[in-house]
Write a protein that holds these residues in place. Structure first.
Motif, mmCIF file in Angstrom:
data_model
loop_
_atom_site.group_PDB
_atom_site.id
_atom_site.type_symbol
_atom_site.label_atom_id
_atom_site.label_comp_id
_atom_site.label_asym_id
_atom_site.label_seq_id
_atom_site.Cartn_x
_atom_site.Cartn_y
_atom_site.Cartn_z
ATOM 1 N N VAL A 112 0.788 -1.261 -0.090
ATOM 2 C CA VAL A 112 0.023 -0.014 0.204
ATOM 3 C C VAL A 112 0.992 1.410 -0.099
ATOM 4 O O VAL A 112 2.107 1.135 0.151
ATOM 5 N N PHE A 113 0.162 2.501 -0.671
ATOM 6 C CA PHE A 113 1.011 3.611 -0.197
ATOM 7 C C PHE A 113 0.155 4.509 0.487
ATOM 8 O O PHE A 113 -1.058 4.676 0.335
ATOM 9 N N TRP A 129 -7.111 1.414 3.428
ATOM 10 C CA TRP A 129 -6.725 0.408 2.529
ATOM 11 C C TRP A 129 -5.647 -0.583 3.271
ATOM 12 O O TRP A 129 -5.122 -1.778 2.939
ATOM 13 N N LEU A 130 -4.855 -0.082 4.307
ATOM 14 C CA LEU A 130 -3.827 -0.887 5.042
ATOM 15 C C LEU A 130 -4.604 -1.950 5.726
ATOM 16 O O LEU A 130 -4.221 -3.010 5.882
ATOM 17 N N ASN A 149 4.765 1.727 0.783
ATOM 18 C CA ASN A 149 5.653 2.447 0.003
ATOM 19 C C ASN A 149 5.432 3.930 0.146
ATOM 20 O O ASN A 149 4.207 4.279 -0.387
ATOM 21 N N ALA A 150 5.791 4.456 1.316
ATOM 22 C CA ALA A 150 7.348 4.308 1.751
ATOM 23 C C ALA A 150 7.249 5.005 2.945
ATOM 24 O O ALA A 150 6.549 5.818 3.396
ATOM 25 N N TRP A 151 8.425 4.700 3.551
ATOM 26 C CA TRP A 151 8.689 5.412 4.747
ATOM 27 C C TRP A 151 9.224 7.001 4.640
ATOM 28 O O TRP A 151 8.690 7.927 5.214
ATOM 29 N N ASN A 152 10.106 7.116 3.495
ATOM 30 C CA ASN A 152 10.435 8.479 3.345
ATOM 31 C C ASN A 152 10.621 8.927 1.652
ATOM 32 O O ASN A 152 11.741 9.522 1.422
#
Length: 422
Positions: free
Chosen positions: A270-271, A298-299, A319-322
């Motif tokens: 997921v993003f 979504w998550l 997608n994504a931490w940073n």
């Protein structure tokens, strides 16, 4: 409550946030990912750009304390590990300093794995063959030399295992000249030095949705790659010559929730949001309504799907931490604060606060934006009002006629200050 059969949440992690010799040559002295991020401009009314960090600031990943703070925060909000993008080009590694320092730092106590970014670097940031800055050559000895380069990571006690095997992701499996041969070399070498079996996963990117024909053990989604649905460009009034695409978050996320694959072992991804305006400007892909509540749904849905799987240990990727230049980050920002992190923890805890995507509207200036604007305006008025009126007070006492001239203005400022404080 979480249980032992819950999937692990793994966030992709970009190591671009520090100066490198290569970036100095390609983009100018001192370039980092922040250079693009801060230049982003809105393409339409209500477009949330630029994305700017809050808690961690414009950090430099060569600083250990920064990475340790990231790890502490990530763990606090339910992230189980990082998947670092790994840049290796026929023996040349780039963006590797933070990764190497993490490996040597016991206090960076976050489980991790690697994703080989095996594509050309180009000037347009999209891997298309416009102007190649550094190419993947796939030389005869690259197979064995690559796997040798990742062995120190495999052997680290923090390295993420899937079914007891070190997990390795390949971003563009379709680019490998002979994927099955490459994977066999990797497996045989790992066996020969005592690492044992490894789990090799193919990223489902650039139109490819097949991992089995390449000889991989599994696949992993990589949204917004292989995006399905129709854009809503005709509903947006753009500021300039926009030639990109705007999609609704609910449409994009819903297509991944419902998607199935030929292979039985595909890890879902997921993003939180997506908007790569910082990199591609008027060519951007903007996913509208990338907001914490939508992301949480979504998550949550994806975790529930993963828990139903009977195909071994499950991971869910984020997608994504940073990925700040792609408008895609869990790290706190100035739009939503800790909203995406809190949504991550809610989903992991199984709160299931939503039954559908709650934000599906068209661009508008939100109440939150008004609050931010009024806060800034209030601070400006307070500061400048102090400077101006402290001097005027003395003059008004000396020249009473000034009071009659200035009174309407003073009254107007007082009214405005009362209004914005509501």
């Amino acid at each position: 409550m979480t249980s032992s059969n819950d999937p692990k949440l793994i966030a992709f992690y970009l190591t671009q946030f520090h100066p490198t010799q290569e970036n100095d040559i390609w983009w100018g002295k001192g370039f980092t990912e922040w250079t693009n991020v801060t230049k982003a401009k809105p393409q339409f009314e209500g477009h949330w750009q630029p994305h700017l960090p809050s808690d961690f600031g414009f950090y430099d990943l060569r600083v250990r304390e920064t990475r340790r703070d990231q790890i502490k925060t990530a763990k606090q909000y339910g992230i189980d590990g990082f998947c670092y993008h790994y840049y290796w080009f026929s023996g040349q590694r780039i963006l590797n300093l933070p990764l190497d320092d993490m490996l040597s730092d016991p206090e960076s106590d976050m489980p991790f794995c690697l994703s080989w970014a095996n594509e050309n670097w180009t000037r347009r940031w999209d891997a298309a063959e416009h102007e190649v800055l550094i190419a993947q050559k796939y030389l005869p000895d690259d197979d064995v030399n690559f796997i040798k380069s990742v062995i120190p990571f495999f052997q680290d006690k923090r390295y993420i295992l899937v079914d007891g095997k070190p997990y390795l992701n390949v971003y563009r499996p379709q680019h490998l000249p002979d994927a099955k041969k490459t994977l066999n070399v990797w497996r045989e070498y790992c066996r020969s030095i005592g690492v044992g079996e490894i789990h090799i996963c193919a990223a489902l990117t650039h139109g490819n949705e097949d991992y089995e024909s390449y000889g991989f053990d599994s696949g992993v989604e990589f949204p917004p790659h292989n995006l399905k649905g129709s854009n809503i460009n005709d509903k947006i009034a753009f500021n300039g010559d926009f030639v990109g695409n705007v999609f609704q978050y609910a449409c994009v996320a819903g297509s991944y929730i419902e998607r199935s694959y030929k292979g039985s072992r595909v890890f879902k991804t997921v993003f939180p949001s997506w908007d790569n305006t910082a990199r591609t400007k008027e060519r951007a892909l903007v996913v509208l309504n990338g907001m914490p509540d939508n992301y949480e749904f979504w998550l949550s849905s994806t975790i529930d799907l993963a828990k139903k799987s009977t195909n071994g240990e499950q991971l869910v990727f984020i997608n994504a931490w940073n990925e700040w230049a792609e408008g895609c980050h869990l790290e706190p920002d100035r739009w939503f604060g800790h909203g995406f992190l809190e949504a991550t923890l809610n989903a992991k805890k199984g709160l299931r606060r939503f039954t559908t995507f709650s934000e599906v509207g068209l661009p508008h200036v939100s109440e939150g934006n008004h609050r931010t604007f009024f806060k800034d305006l209030r601070e400006m008025l307070s500061y400048h009002g102090y400077l101006v009126f402290s001097d005027l007070k003395r003059s008004v006492r000396k020249y009473p006629w000034l009071y009659d001239v200035l009174y309407p203005f003073v009254r107007g400022v007082r009214f405005l200050r009362r209004f914005i404080q509501r």
